[in-house]
Design a protein around this motif. Structure first.
Motif, short mmCIF file in Angstrom:
data_model
loop_
_atom_site.label_atom_id
_atom_site.label_comp_id
_atom_site.label_asym_id
_atom_site.label_seq_id
_atom_site.Cartn_x
_atom_site.Cartn_y
_atom_site.Cartn_z
N PRO A 143 20.61 17.47 63.30
CA PRO A 143 21.70 16.48 63.26
C PRO A 143 21.61 15.61 62.02
CG PRO A 143 19.95 15.64 64.64
CD PRO A 143 19.47 16.99 64.13
N THR A 144 22.69 14.97 61.67
CA THR A 144 22.72 14.00 60.58
C THR A 144 23.06 12.63 61.16
OG1 THR A 144 23.39 15.64 58.94
CG2 THR A 144 23.82 13.33 58.41
N HIS A 145 22.24 11.64 60.84
CA HIS A 145 22.47 10.29 61.34
C HIS A 145 22.41 9.30 60.18
CE1 HIS A 145 22.43 11.34 65.56
NE2 HIS A 145 21.30 12.01 65.39
N ALA A 146 23.25 8.29 60.27
CA ALA A 146 23.31 7.27 59.23
C ALA A 146 22.75 5.93 59.70
CB ALA A 146 24.74 7.08 58.75
N GLY A 147 22.38 5.84 60.95
CA GLY A 147 21.87 4.57 61.48
C GLY A 147 20.36 4.52 61.48
N LYS A 148 19.82 3.83 62.51
CA LYS A 148 18.38 3.70 62.65
C LYS A 148 17.87 4.81 63.56
CE LYS A 148 18.24 -1.33 62.04
NZ LYS A 148 17.85 -2.63 62.65
N VAL A 149 17.04 5.68 62.98
CA VAL A 149 16.42 6.74 63.76
C VAL A 149 14.98 6.29 64.03
CG1 VAL A 149 15.73 9.15 63.83
CG2 VAL A 149 17.86 8.49 62.69
N VAL A 150 14.69 6.01 65.31
CA VAL A 150 13.38 5.49 65.70
C VAL A 150 12.81 6.40 66.78
CG1 VAL A 150 12.08 3.52 66.57
CG2 VAL A 150 14.12 3.14 65.16
N LEU A 151 11.66 7.00 66.52
CA LEU A 151 11.01 7.91 67.46
C LEU A 151 9.66 7.33 67.85
CD1 LEU A 151 11.62 11.29 65.58
CD2 LEU A 151 13.12 10.15 67.22
N ARG A 152 9.38 7.34 69.16
CA ARG A 152 8.12 6.82 69.66
C ARG A 152 7.51 7.81 70.64
NH1 ARG A 152 8.82 4.30 65.85
NH2 ARG A 152 8.93 2.05 65.56
N GLY A 153 6.19 8.04 70.49
CA GLY A 153 5.49 8.95 71.38
C GLY A 153 4.32 8.27 72.05
N ALA A 154 3.60 9.05 72.83
CA ALA A 154 2.47 8.51 73.57
C ALA A 154 1.18 8.61 72.77
CB ALA A 154 2.32 9.26 74.89
N GLY A 155 1.25 9.09 71.54
CA GLY A 155 0.07 9.29 70.71
C GLY A 155 0.13 10.67 70.09
N LYS A 156 -0.40 10.80 68.85
CA LYS A 156 -0.20 12.05 68.13
C LYS A 156 -0.88 13.24 68.81
CE LYS A 156 -3.82 10.68 64.84
NZ LYS A 156 -4.05 10.28 63.45
N GLY A 157 -1.83 13.01 69.71
CA GLY A 157 -2.43 14.11 70.44
C GLY A 157 -1.80 14.35 71.80
N GLY A 166 11.88 26.29 58.87
CA GLY A 166 13.06 26.25 58.01
C GLY A 166 14.06 25.19 58.38
N LYS A 167 13.82 24.45 59.46
CA LYS A 167 14.75 23.41 59.88
C LYS A 167 14.10 22.04 59.78
CE LYS A 167 17.48 26.26 63.06
NZ LYS A 167 17.99 26.40 64.44
N ALA A 168 14.92 21.03 59.55
CA ALA A 168 14.46 19.65 59.59
C ALA A 168 14.76 19.07 60.96
CB ALA A 168 15.15 18.83 58.51
N LEU A 169 13.93 18.15 61.41
CA LEU A 169 14.21 17.50 62.69
C LEU A 169 15.48 16.68 62.59
CD1 LEU A 169 13.26 16.75 65.58
CD2 LEU A 169 12.11 14.78 64.55
N VAL A 170 15.63 15.95 61.50
CA VAL A 170 16.81 15.11 61.34
C VAL A 170 17.14 14.98 59.85
CG1 VAL A 170 15.47 12.98 61.27
CG2 VAL A 170 17.87 12.88 61.93
N THR A 171 18.42 14.94 59.54
CA THR A 171 18.86 14.60 58.19
C THR A 171 19.35 13.16 58.21
OG1 THR A 171 19.48 16.86 57.60
CG2 THR A 171 20.51 15.09 56.35
N LEU A 172 18.81 12.36 57.30
CA LEU A 172 19.15 10.94 57.27
C LEU A 172 20.15 10.68 56.16
CD1 LEU A 172 18.34 8.26 58.69
CD2 LEU A 172 16.77 7.88 56.79
N ALA A 173 21.30 10.13 56.53
CA ALA A 173 22.33 9.80 55.54
C ALA A 173 21.98 8.48 54.86
CB ALA A 173 23.69 9.72 56.20
#
Length: 704
Positions: A143-157, A166-173
């Protein structure tokens, strides 16, 4: 009791309360589900009338998440039940949770649709997207988003998003921002791809913290070749780990941005291992930050990162850290093993900085710099701009770094530190095990370099047969000082030449000459060995036949254990050379020598050889060599006439001590004695000679 068993007449009093409570209990039960999956599978809820009827605005709960019923004709809803009820997810106190949108997060089920919907809702509401589990996103559509893309997880493990190569998670405008914390990302081209922001303005914030990157092909954050012409306001990349990234033929890195300008960048405490590989072509870097416009307001700080094993298969640029632009600080990083499978690759670096106002400090770099330099500092942000120079300050500092090459690749030449263009202070570094220690290359577009190389320790240099081992090399220096360095162990005995300090003045015009103003002072240079002892030279001064040089001081250096202590090869136009108060010891061939025409105004004075105040001429020598000495003693056992003193330079002074009864000093075109008569002291004596205009002239004598 439920509504289904109640009779139809109207009731009042206690019966009414009983029946209302029963109705509310049934209504609540009908709108509360144990799991999100059960809610989405429900067919009992429906728009209209009846006990299971819902209307726009009603609230429904599932698995602790809250939903609001949307109008039946709504188009902005997030989910639809199997019964056709449209739902909007109500964000919780922490943001939108991917599970509320139906994501299983079990690492097996394809959660692409659910996470796409959750991401869109979070961006629309300007709240974080919470991902507490492993998301399989094999069917992802970027997807392409122009706003605030904020991702939070429980920890990198604990939470990983696995995508399709070959794909990006998100395209930032342009104008948007991206922030990710506590997540793992696996098998993506990039996590955040930046769109062309030439007309939409700078990206506000790009941030990744405490994330794990595995198998990222191009970069965690990439500009996809657009160079982000609108720039970046703030970049933060901290506490991340990256492994097995850049395994593509494209230019790649754990973090790579070639943007128009980065107003502020902080890259700190990242662990990066395994970028590229011996079978992957293209530029490969651990971290690469380049600002094309390099605006004065830019600030890049790269500190405390650990980078190990960066490789490629061709002649493309390869580095642990690359940073372009003004105000670049690279401090306290560890870079180990940067190498190319292409033997001819001359673009290999542990750290490569092209900037003004830069600091490269306290880094540890090992097994890198083959055919190039372990640390490269270019003083100009762009060659065409030229360096930003100051006679009172240093624009670029390379200090307290440790460079060690313990494992070599084939017969590559390794250089510890190279500084290119002016305004450099190179101080307090340790270089060990390379072929060349420190190399200074002059400015291309300015006649003044103003570089100082001082207080460095350079040890154990060696190269392959046919190579040159060099402690410090300066090419066409201009206003350069080489002072107080310790150089020990140059060459292993197989190299063509072994030089402690090597000055090479190129042809006029090659780097913007004329040049001048080199000082080599107070250095300690010990133990040199080349294939030929004559080519093991502690200090080598080379002047090009077509060049010009004015002002060279070689003073107060200590030399021991070389074939030659100091050798000058004069050519072109040279003036203002002073070689004074140096100490030469155990130089097996000669303490001092020169070829070509020594400058008429040169001074050779106060040097000592082998730790003694004099040098004894060979018996029977008629033209003894006085290169670099001020006291010559004779020891002839048969009649010998000294017709000339060879090897003299400038206004050299020599005390000729005649310590026998067999020596005559001739009065001729080479030696002019007082009274115009040759001298044969019967019992020896002292003769003071000064070289003037290429002729030795008597300044005084004493007969025993």
């Amino acid at each position: 009791m439920t509504l289904a068993v109640l009779p139809s007449p109207n009731y009042t009093g206690p019966d009414l309360a009983l029946r209302v409570n029963a109705a509310l209990t049934e209504l609540r039960a009908a709108r509360r589900f144990a799991t999100v999956a059960a809610l989405l599978a429900d067919t009992s809820l429906a728009y209209g009338n009846g006990s299971r009827a819902v209307a726009a605005g009603d609230l429904i709960e599932a698995e602790g998440f809250r939903y609001q019923v949307a109008a039946s004709g709504a188009a902005d809803h997030n989910l639809t039940t199997a019964g056709g009820v449209k739902l909007q997810v109500r964000p919780g106190p922490e943001g939108c949770n991917a599970r509320a949108f139906g994501a299983r997060l079990d690492g097996t089920t394809d959660d692409s649709a659910a996470v796409l919907a959750a991401l869109a809702a979070a961006v629309a509401a300007s709240v974080p997207l919470i991902i507490a589990g492993n998301a399989n996103l094999a069917g992802w559509s970027t997807p392409t988003h122009a706003g605030k893309v904020v991702l939070r997880g429980a920890g990198k493990g604990l939470a990983t998003l696995t995508g399709a190569a070959g794909k990006a998670l998100v395209t930032l405008a342009g104008g948007g921002s991206f922030s990710a914390r506590g997540l793992g990302f696996s098998t993506w081209e990039s996590v955040c791809r930046l769109a062309d922001n030439a007309s939409t303005g700078a990206f506000d914030l790009l941030e990744m913290d405490d994330c794990r990157l595995t198998g990222i092909l191009v970069s965690a954050i990439s500009d996809a070749g657009t160079y982000a012409p609108g720039g970046i306001t703030e970049l933060r990349f901290t506490g991340n780990t990256a492994t097995a990234c850049g395994r593509t033929t494209a230019n790649a890195a754990a973090l790579r941005l070639d943007c128009a300008a980065i107003a502020s960048a902080f890259v700190h405490d990242n662990e990066i291992r395994g970028i590229g590989g011996a079978t992957w072509a293209g530029q490969k870097d651990g971290i690469s930050l380049g600002a094309v416009s390099r605006t004065a307001s830019q600030s890049i700080i790269v500190t405390g990162n650990r980078i190990h094993d960066v490789q490629n298969s061709d002649a493309a640029h390869i580095s642990g850290i690359t940073a372009f632009g003004p105000n670049v600080h690279v401090r306290g990083n560890t870079v180990h093993t940067v190498r190319s499978a292409a033997a001819g690759n001359v673009d290999q670096y542990a750290i490569y900085v092209k900037a003004t106002h830069s600091l490269i400090d306290g880094n540890t770099c090992t097994d890198a710099g083959g055919n190039a330099a372990c640390i490269m500092s270019k003083g100009a942000p762009n060659d065409a701009f030229g360096p930003s120079l100051s006679t009172d300050d240093f624009d670029n500092i390379v200090s307290r770094n440790v460079v060690v090459v313990a494992t070599r690749s084939g017969t590559l030449k390794y250089t510890g530190i190279t500084v290119y263009n002016g305004g450099h202070l190179v101080e307090g570094n340790l270089v060990k095990g390379t072929t060349e220690g420190i190399v200074e290359i002059p400015p291309l577009y300015a006649a003044v370099a103003h570089n100082v190389i001082r207080g460095n320790k350079i040890k154990g240099l060696s190269g392959a047969s046919g190579q040159n081992a060099i402690g410090i090399q300066t090419k066409s220096p201009s206003c350069t000082t080489i002072e107080g360095n310790e150089i020990v162990g140059v060459g292993s005995g197989v190299e063509t030449t072994a030089y402690g300090i090597y000055m090479l003045n190129d042809a006029e015009g090659a780097f913007g000459s004329p040049f001048g103003g080199l000082t080599i002072r107070g250095n300690t240079i010990r133990i040199g060995s080349a294939a030929s002892a004559s080519n093991a030279r502690a200090i080598m001064l080379g002047f090009h036949a077509s060049g010009s040089y004015a002002g060279l001081v070689v003073e107060g250096n200590v030399v021991e254990g070389f074939g030659r202590g100091l050798q000058a090869s004069y050519g072109g136009t040279v003036s203002g050379v002073e070689i004074a108060r140096n100490r030469f010891r155990n130089c097996s061939v000669a303490a001092y020598g020169y070829s070509g025409t020594a400058p008429a105004d040169g001074v050779v004075d106060g040097n000592t050889v082998a730790g003694l105040p004099y040098l004894t001429a060979a018996a029977g020598a008629t033209t003894p060599d006085v290169s670099g000495i001020n006291h010559l003693r004779t020891a002839n056992a048969a009649a010998t006439t000294i017709a000339n003193l060879t090897g003299g330079s400038g206004n050299q002074r020599v005390l000729l001590e005649i310590a026998d009864a067999f020596t005559t000093v001739a009065n001729n075109a080479n030696i002019r004695l007082a009274g115009g008569v040759s001298w044969t002291p019967a019992n020896g004596g002292l003769l003071h000679l000064v070289r003037m205009g290429g002729v030795w002239k008597e300044a005084g004598r004493t007969a025993y």
